[in-house]
Design a protein around this motif. Structure first.
Motif, PDB file in Angstrom:
ATOM      1  N   THR A 121       0.860  -1.183   0.000  1.00  0.00           N
ATOM      2  CA  THR A 121       0.000   0.000   0.000  1.00  0.00           C
ATOM      3  C   THR A 121       0.896   1.233   0.000  1.00  0.00           C
ATOM      4  OG1 THR A 121      -1.646  -1.207   1.290  1.00  0.00           O
ATOM      5  CG2 THR A 121      -1.868   1.177   1.199  1.00  0.00           C
ATOM      6  N   VAL A 122       0.708   2.110  -0.994  1.00  0.00           N
ATOM      7  CA  VAL A 122       1.515   3.324  -1.144  1.00  0.00           C
ATOM      8  C   VAL A 122       0.586   4.531  -1.062  1.00  0.00           C
ATOM      9  CG1 VAL A 122       3.095   4.601  -2.643  1.00  0.00           C
ATOM     10  CG2 VAL A 122       3.129   2.100  -2.644  1.00  0.00           C
ATOM     11  N   SER A 123       0.902   5.492  -0.179  1.00  0.00           N
ATOM     12  CA  SER A 123       0.108   6.718  -0.033  1.00  0.00           C
ATOM     13  C   SER A 123       0.993   7.924  -0.279  1.00  0.00           C
ATOM     14  CB  SER A 123      -0.474   6.821   1.372  1.00  0.00           C
ATOM     15  OG  SER A 123      -1.356   5.764   1.608  1.00  0.00           O
ATOM     16  N   GLY A 124       0.402   8.953  -0.896  1.00  0.00           N
ATOM     17  CA  GLY A 124       1.176  10.160  -1.145  1.00  0.00           C
ATOM     18  C   GLY A 124       0.347  11.254  -1.765  1.00  0.00           C
ATOM     19  N   MET A 125       1.046  12.232  -2.316  1.00  0.00           N
ATOM     20  CA  MET A 125       0.416  13.392  -2.937  1.00  0.00           C
ATOM     21  C   MET A 125       1.024  13.586  -4.322  1.00  0.00           C
ATOM     22  SD  MET A 125      -1.408  16.169  -3.004  1.00  0.00           S
ATOM     23  CE  MET A 125      -1.764  17.176  -1.605  1.00  0.00           C
ATOM     24  N   ALA A 126       0.157  13.599  -5.337  1.00  0.00           N
ATOM     25  CA  ALA A 126       0.584  13.966  -6.688  1.00  0.00           C
ATOM     26  C   ALA A 126       0.458  15.478  -6.769  1.00  0.00           C
ATOM     27  CB  ALA A 126      -0.286  13.272  -7.727  1.00  0.00           C
ATOM     28  N   ASN A 127       1.588  16.176  -6.822  1.00  0.00           N
ATOM     29  CA  ASN A 127       1.579  17.637  -6.792  1.00  0.00           C
ATOM     30  C   ASN A 127       1.340  18.260  -8.161  1.00  0.00           C
ATOM     31  OD1 ASN A 127       2.086  17.908  -3.992  1.00  0.00           O
ATOM     32  ND2 ASN A 127       4.193  17.290  -4.375  1.00  0.00           N
ATOM     33  N   THR A 128       1.511  17.477  -9.212  1.00  0.00           N
ATOM     34  CA  THR A 128       1.281  17.965 -10.568  1.00  0.00           C
ATOM     35  C   THR A 128       0.582  16.882 -11.376  1.00  0.00           C
ATOM     36  OG1 THR A 128       3.429  17.148 -11.313  1.00  0.00           O
ATOM     37  CG2 THR A 128       3.348  19.426 -10.563  1.00  0.00           C
ATOM     38  N   VAL A 129       0.043  17.287 -12.499  1.00  0.00           N
ATOM     39  CA  VAL A 129      -0.559  16.307 -13.410  1.00  0.00           C
ATOM     40  C   VAL A 129       0.579  15.508 -14.041  1.00  0.00           C
ATOM     41  CG1 VAL A 129      -1.966  16.069 -15.482  1.00  0.00           C
ATOM     42  CG2 VAL A 129      -2.490  17.847 -13.825  1.00  0.00           C
ATOM     43  N   THR A 130       0.347  14.254 -14.322  1.00  0.00           N
ATOM     44  CA  THR A 130       1.312  13.312 -14.886  1.00  0.00           C
ATOM     45  C   THR A 130       2.473  13.020 -13.948  1.00  0.00           C
ATOM     46  OG1 THR A 130       2.685  14.889 -16.119  1.00  0.00           O
ATOM     47  CG2 THR A 130       0.750  13.968 -17.267  1.00  0.00           C
ATOM     48  N   ALA A 131       2.209  12.862 -12.674  1.00  0.00           N
ATOM     49  CA  ALA A 131       3.222  12.437 -11.712  1.00  0.00           C
ATOM     50  C   ALA A 131       3.224  10.904 -11.681  1.00  0.00           C
ATOM     51  CB  ALA A 131       2.909  12.997 -10.336  1.00  0.00           C
TER      52      ALA A 131
END
Length: 168
Positions: A121-131
């Motif tokens: 299980t991986v959690s995070g934040m995509a700060n931009t489109v196409t991350a």
């Protein structure tokens, strides 16, 4: 007036879409490397096309018996483009260790003994489109206790035969 309401509704809908990036669930096959005694390996990863938080779940198959494994997860951004910040990740409840957030982030799990279905299980934040991010899972089978007993028994028989030949 209706056009103004429609425009406001469209803007609100667009901003709500960009504030949350849904997670993804994937089944990943673990490929045999050589023979079962050599071990297994698998590559995985995801592209996030929406800005926001995510929780991704990777289920690796087939399930493994008692095994020693390690995991590596990484992302690299070009300036502010393609940036992901990892919050956490765990494999069957074993937490990965991460580098600080930045242009290159990596997380790893030192060799750990597990058995059964493998779920990352991986959690995070995509700060931009196409991350995006990718990773590797390596599995080395751990011999059962019976294997060690058979090996020691075989060595004992060989030493008995060697001593017997030496006496004659």
């Amino acid at each position: 007036m209706k056009l103004k309401s429609l425009l406001i509704g469209t803007v609100l809908a667009a901003t709500s879409i960009t504030s949350y990036a849904a997670g993804d669930s994937q089944n990943v096959n673990v490929a045999l490397v050589g023979t079962p005694a050599t071990g297994y390996s698998s590559h995985f990863g995801l592209d996030h096309l929406v800005v926001g938080t995510f929780t991704d779940v990777f289920t690796f198959s087939p399930s493994v018996g008692s095994s020693l494994l390690n995991v590596w997860v990484q992302t690299m951004s070009l300036g502010v483009n393609h940036d992901i910040d990892f919050y956490s990740a765990d494999l069957n409840g074993n937490a990965l260790t991460f580098t600080p957030n930045g242009g290159f982030e990596a997380g790893w799990l030192n060799p750990t003994s597990v058995s059964g279905p493998l779920v990352l299980t991986v959690s995070g934040m995509a700060n931009t489109v196409t991350a995006s991010y990718s990773g590797t899972l390596n599995v080395d089978p751990v011999p059962e206790p019976e294997t060690y007993i058979m090996m020691l028994g075989g060595l004992g028989i060989l030493s008995f035969i060697g001593r017997r030949r030496k006496k004659s």
